[in-house]
Design an enzyme around this catalytic site. Structure first.
Site, PDB file in Angstrom:
ATOM      1  N   SER A  16       0.859  -1.189   0.000  1.00  0.00           N
ATOM      2  CA  SER A  16       0.000   0.000   0.000  1.00  0.00           C
ATOM      3  C   SER A  16       0.888   1.228   0.000  1.00  0.00           C
ATOM      4  O   SER A  16       1.623   1.469   0.968  1.00  0.00           O
ATOM      5  CB  SER A  16      -0.890   0.005   1.238  1.00  0.00           C
ATOM      6  OG  SER A  16      -1.369   1.320   1.444  1.00  0.00           O
ATOM      7  N   HIS A  39      -0.949  -1.335  -4.486  1.00  0.00           N
ATOM      8  CA  HIS A  39      -2.233  -1.028  -3.841  1.00  0.00           C
ATOM      9  C   HIS A  39      -2.324   0.479  -3.648  1.00  0.00           C
ATOM     10  O   HIS A  39      -1.473   1.085  -2.984  1.00  0.00           O
ATOM     11  CB  HIS A  39      -2.351  -1.776  -2.515  1.00  0.00           C
ATOM     12  CG  HIS A  39      -3.679  -1.631  -1.859  1.00  0.00           C
ATOM     13  ND1 HIS A  39      -4.789  -2.341  -2.254  1.00  0.00           N
ATOM     14  CD2 HIS A  39      -4.087  -0.846  -0.832  1.00  0.00           C
ATOM     15  CE1 HIS A  39      -5.829  -2.005  -1.486  1.00  0.00           C
ATOM     16  NE2 HIS A  39      -5.429  -1.082  -0.623  1.00  0.00           N
ATOM     17  N   ASP A  70      -4.506   3.572  -2.391  1.00  0.00           N
ATOM     18  CA  ASP A  70      -5.597   3.925  -1.471  1.00  0.00           C
ATOM     19  C   ASP A  70      -6.126   5.333  -1.736  1.00  0.00           C
ATOM     20  O   ASP A  70      -5.405   6.311  -1.583  1.00  0.00           O
ATOM     21  CB  ASP A  70      -5.095   3.840  -0.025  1.00  0.00           C
ATOM     22  CG  ASP A  70      -4.962   2.404   0.447  1.00  0.00           C
ATOM     23  OD1 ASP A  70      -5.951   1.658   0.357  1.00  0.00           O
ATOM     24  OD2 ASP A  70      -3.861   2.028   0.891  1.00  0.00           O
ATOM     25  N   MET A  98      -8.752   8.164  -0.645  1.00  0.00           N
ATOM     26  CA  MET A  98      -9.579   8.597   0.499  1.00  0.00           C
ATOM     27  C   MET A  98     -10.079  10.010   0.269  1.00  0.00           C
ATOM     28  O   MET A  98      -9.372  10.835  -0.318  1.00  0.00           O
ATOM     29  CB  MET A  98      -8.766   8.545   1.788  1.00  0.00           C
ATOM     30  CG  MET A  98      -8.153   7.180   2.059  1.00  0.00           C
ATOM     31  SD  MET A  98      -7.325   7.153   3.651  1.00  0.00           S
ATOM     32  CE  MET A  98      -6.609   5.513   3.625  1.00  0.00           C
ATOM     33  N   HIS A 146      -8.129   1.085  -4.515  1.00  0.00           N
ATOM     34  CA  HIS A 146      -9.076   0.861  -3.416  1.00  0.00           C
ATOM     35  C   HIS A 146      -9.764   2.193  -3.132  1.00  0.00           C
ATOM     36  O   HIS A 146      -9.160   3.093  -2.543  1.00  0.00           O
ATOM     37  CB  HIS A 146      -8.296   0.337  -2.203  1.00  0.00           C
ATOM     38  CG  HIS A 146      -9.096   0.214  -0.952  1.00  0.00           C
ATOM     39  ND1 HIS A 146      -8.529   0.016   0.289  1.00  0.00           N
ATOM     40  CD2 HIS A 146     -10.444   0.239  -0.728  1.00  0.00           C
ATOM     41  CE1 HIS A 146      -9.465  -0.058   1.209  1.00  0.00           C
ATOM     42  NE2 HIS A 146     -10.645   0.092   0.625  1.00  0.00           N
ATOM     43  N   MET A 149     -12.002   4.546  -1.227  1.00  0.00           N
ATOM     44  CA  MET A 149     -12.680   4.805   0.052  1.00  0.00           C
ATOM     45  C   MET A 149     -13.312   6.182  -0.075  1.00  0.00           C
ATOM     46  O   MET A 149     -12.905   7.149   0.588  1.00  0.00           O
ATOM     47  CB  MET A 149     -11.659   4.745   1.202  1.00  0.00           C
ATOM     48  CG  MET A 149     -11.199   3.329   1.503  1.00  0.00           C
ATOM     49  SD  MET A 149      -9.641   3.282   2.442  1.00  0.00           S
ATOM     50  CE  MET A 149      -8.478   3.408   1.097  1.00  0.00           C
ATOM     51  N   MET A 182     -11.437  -5.721   4.755  1.00  0.00           N
ATOM     52  CA  MET A 182     -10.653  -4.830   5.605  1.00  0.00           C
ATOM     53  C   MET A 182     -10.455  -5.507   6.959  1.00  0.00           C
ATOM     54  O   MET A 182     -11.422  -5.945   7.587  1.00  0.00           O
ATOM     55  CB  MET A 182     -11.385  -3.507   5.837  1.00  0.00           C
ATOM     56  CG  MET A 182     -11.557  -2.623   4.613  1.00  0.00           C
ATOM     57  SD  MET A 182     -10.034  -2.226   3.751  1.00  0.00           S
ATOM     58  CE  MET A 182      -9.083  -1.419   5.042  1.00  0.00           C
ATOM     59  N   ASP A 221      -6.648  -6.446   3.824  1.00  0.00           N
ATOM     60  CA  ASP A 221      -6.028  -5.118   3.894  1.00  0.00           C
ATOM     61  C   ASP A 221      -6.105  -4.580   5.319  1.00  0.00           C
ATOM     62  O   ASP A 221      -7.191  -4.317   5.838  1.00  0.00           O
ATOM     63  CB  ASP A 221      -6.783  -4.191   2.923  1.00  0.00           C
ATOM     64  CG  ASP A 221      -6.186  -2.792   2.826  1.00  0.00           C
ATOM     65  OD1 ASP A 221      -5.159  -2.526   3.473  1.00  0.00           O
ATOM     66  OD2 ASP A 221      -6.766  -1.974   2.083  1.00  0.00           O
TER      67      ASP A 221
HETATM   68  C1  DX5 Z   1      -6.347   1.588   5.247  1.00  0.00           C
HETATM   69  C2  DX5 Z   1      -5.836   1.269   3.856  1.00  0.00           C
HETATM   70  C3  DX5 Z   1      -4.747   0.289   3.845  1.00  0.00           C
HETATM   71  C4  DX5 Z   1      -3.540   0.696   4.627  1.00  0.00           C
HETATM   72  C5  DX5 Z   1      -2.849  -0.516   5.113  1.00  0.00           C
HETATM   73  O1  DX5 Z   1      -7.457   2.376   5.162  1.00  0.00           O
HETATM   74  O2  DX5 Z   1      -6.882   0.759   3.049  1.00  0.00           O
HETATM   75  O3  DX5 Z   1      -4.395  -0.108   2.526  1.00  0.00           O
HETATM   76  O4  DX5 Z   1      -2.648   1.494   3.921  1.00  0.00           O
HETATM   77  O5  DX5 Z   1      -1.772  -0.132   5.899  1.00  0.00           O
HETATM   78  P1  DX5 Z   1      -1.087  -1.113   6.946  1.00  0.00           P
HETATM   79  O6  DX5 Z   1      -0.563  -2.283   6.164  1.00  0.00           O
HETATM   80  O7  DX5 Z   1      -0.030  -0.276   7.539  1.00  0.00           O
HETATM   81  O8  DX5 Z   1      -2.161  -1.533   7.919  1.00  0.00           O
HETATM   82 ZN    ZN Z   2      -6.387  -0.225   1.043  1.00  0.00          ZN
END
Ligand code: DX5
Ligand code: ZN
Length: 223
Positions: free
Chosen positions: A9, A34, A36, A38, A68, A70, A139, A177
């Protein structure tokens, strides 16, 4: 591609030199990137969008980019991510009023599609859309931040989803994840996952290859 995918990630990467970070983690043996996304609305944090995805592709990243989302709503931005070079797009069912339509939109945009389940989100959202899924992402932390601890009940949920996938006979990847580390990846594999997101576990160490090699050694021990 490996049977087990390691998906770093980039949330935990150094954003000031993101292209280099992605090159290094892929050189170290990662399978997919990956990514992310947000929005400070669906989750309490704000990250990156299609422009950054496109920049990575232009930089020369050829490994699949696993986006991903969010964010809420989701549909408006999906074609932008497809144009920006996303390979897989996953979203949270709570964030879309029309789940089937959103999955179809991802497919029509030329990407692989998946649903993401928060720790407290029930699996019934899978009931009528399994045939449209290329990936199911569970998750194992509440989304929004890297570096949180793996929620142990995720293992039971993984087993449930693994059974659903196997019973369906469909080719669907099962991704986990949140809080994935070298010391729990084997148990996560044994519960049924085949795709492992790891942010802080990889980017928090100086030697990415050592972490990924150690993770693969643990995965090889899984029964
Ligand atoms: C959290 C993200 C993850 C996050 C995982 O909201 O979707 O992808 O970056 O990070 P670690 O591996 O540090 O838990
Ligand atoms: Zn993620």
């Amino acid at each position: 591609m490996n049977e087990n995918w390691i998906a770093p990630s980039i949330l935990s990467a150094n954003f000031a030199k993101l292209g280099e970070e992605v090159d290094n983690v892929l050189k170290a043996g990662a399978d997919v990137v990956h990514f992310d996304v947000m929005d400070n609305h669906f989750v309490p944090n704000l990250t990156i969008g299609p422009l950054v995805c496109e920049a990575l592709k232009k930089h020369g990243v050829t490994a699949p980019i696993d986006v991903h989302l969010m964010i809420e709503p989701v549909d408006r931005i999906i074609p932008d991510f497809a144009k920006a070079g996303a390979d897989i797009i996953t979203f949270h069912p709570e964030a879309s009023v029309h789940i089937d339509r959103t999955l179809q939109l991802i497919k029509d945009s030329g990407c692989k599609a998946g649903l993401v389940f928060n720790p407290g989100t029930p699996l019934h959202y899978l009931d009528y859309v399994m045939d449209k899924l290329d990936m199911i992402l569970l998750m194992s932390v509440n989304p929004g931040f890297g570096g949180q601890s793996f929620i142990p009940s995720s293992l039971g949920k993984l087993r449930e989803v693994r059974k659903r996938i196997d019973d369906s006979g469909l080719n669907i990847r099962l991704e986990i994840d949140g809080g994935v580390k070298t010391d729990n990846i084997r148990a996560i594999k044994e519960a049924g996952a085949d795709t492992f997101v790891a942010g802080s576990a990889i980017f928090g160490q100086p030697d990415y290859k050592k972490v990924i090699d150690d993770m693969r050694a643990e995965l090889a021990k899984a029964v």
